[in-house]
Scaffold this motif. Structure first.
Motif, short mmCIF file in Angstrom:
data_model
loop_
_atom_site.label_atom_id
_atom_site.label_comp_id
_atom_site.label_asym_id
_atom_site.label_seq_id
_atom_site.Cartn_x
_atom_site.Cartn_y
_atom_site.Cartn_z
N THR A 47 -14.89 -132.56 13.59
CA THR A 47 -14.78 -133.53 12.51
C THR A 47 -13.87 -132.96 11.43
O THR A 47 -14.16 -131.89 10.89
N THR A 59 -12.53 -139.64 7.88
CA THR A 59 -13.21 -138.73 8.79
C THR A 59 -12.58 -138.93 10.15
O THR A 59 -12.63 -140.02 10.71
N CYS A 60 -11.96 -137.89 10.67
CA CYS A 60 -11.26 -137.97 11.94
C CYS A 60 -12.02 -137.12 12.96
O CYS A 60 -12.27 -135.93 12.72
N THR A 94 -18.63 -134.88 1.96
CA THR A 94 -19.56 -135.08 3.07
C THR A 94 -20.96 -134.56 2.82
O THR A 94 -21.92 -135.05 3.41
N PRO A 103 -19.86 -136.48 11.51
CA PRO A 103 -19.36 -137.80 11.10
C PRO A 103 -20.49 -138.70 10.57
O PRO A 103 -20.23 -139.67 9.89
N THR A 112 -13.42 -144.00 9.28
CA THR A 112 -13.66 -143.10 10.40
C THR A 112 -12.75 -143.45 11.55
O THR A 112 -12.59 -144.63 11.89
N LEU A 146 -20.43 -146.41 12.80
CA LEU A 146 -19.56 -146.03 11.70
C LEU A 146 -18.39 -146.99 11.50
O LEU A 146 -17.52 -146.73 10.68
N ALA A 148 -15.94 -147.31 13.34
CA ALA A 148 -14.79 -146.43 13.55
C ALA A 148 -13.65 -147.16 14.25
O ALA A 148 -13.87 -148.03 15.08
#
Length: 160
Positions: A47, A59-60, A94, A103, A112, A146, A148
């Protein structure tokens, strides 16, 4: 001790597995986790917290074997540019220490991104919210919980 990541998943009724190991490294936490747990590195994801500006954080979640492409990630999210955050900023955003950034259950909600390579697995491992602790989760559950975005966010060596 239950982590904020576990609390987040429990509240959403998302199933997960826990994996614990003795973390004795100070860098390259994801590769260390894969080796300590005897897992294929392609299934273990790190993360990384990125920043577009002083208000926009990303957030990758990428495989520990890959290098993130800031350009590809920015393009995917329709952002002008991205840069890595400083470790202190990542911890502040975070609530997690570097090497234990999950994550899930972060103090501040971020955009995300999950690298699309995760979707070929039934389960991926991500940090569980502290060093030496990983969570096994279905990639689609990460995407859904999330909201994402998925896509190719890795650097690819040129074939020159």
């Amino acid at each position: 001790m239950i982590t904020p990541a576990q609390n987040f998943l429990n509240k959403q009724h998302i199933p997960y597995k826990t994996y614990e190991y003795d973390c004795t490294t100070r860098h390259d936490f994801g590769k260390f986790a894969a080796a300590a747990l005897g897992q294929d590195e392609a299934r273990v994801f790190k993360t990384i917290i990125l920043q577009a500006d002083s208000h926009t954080y990303v957030t990758c979640v990428v495989p520990v074997t890959g290098l993130i492409s800031l350009k590809n990630t920015a393009r995917l999210l329709k952002l002008k540019s991205l840069e890595l955050t400083e470790p202190e900023t990542a911890t502040r955003i975070t609530g997690y220490v570097i090497g234990g950034v999950s994550p899930f259950g972060q103090k501040r909600r971020t955009l995300t991104v999950l690298d699309e390579s995760a979707l070929k697995f039934d389960e991926i491992l991500v940090s569980g919210g502290r060093r030496g602790f990983s969570l096994g989760i279905k990639p689609q559950d990460l995407v859904t919980s999330l909201q994402a975005v998925t896509g190719d966010v890795l650097e690819h060596p040129s074939l020159d």
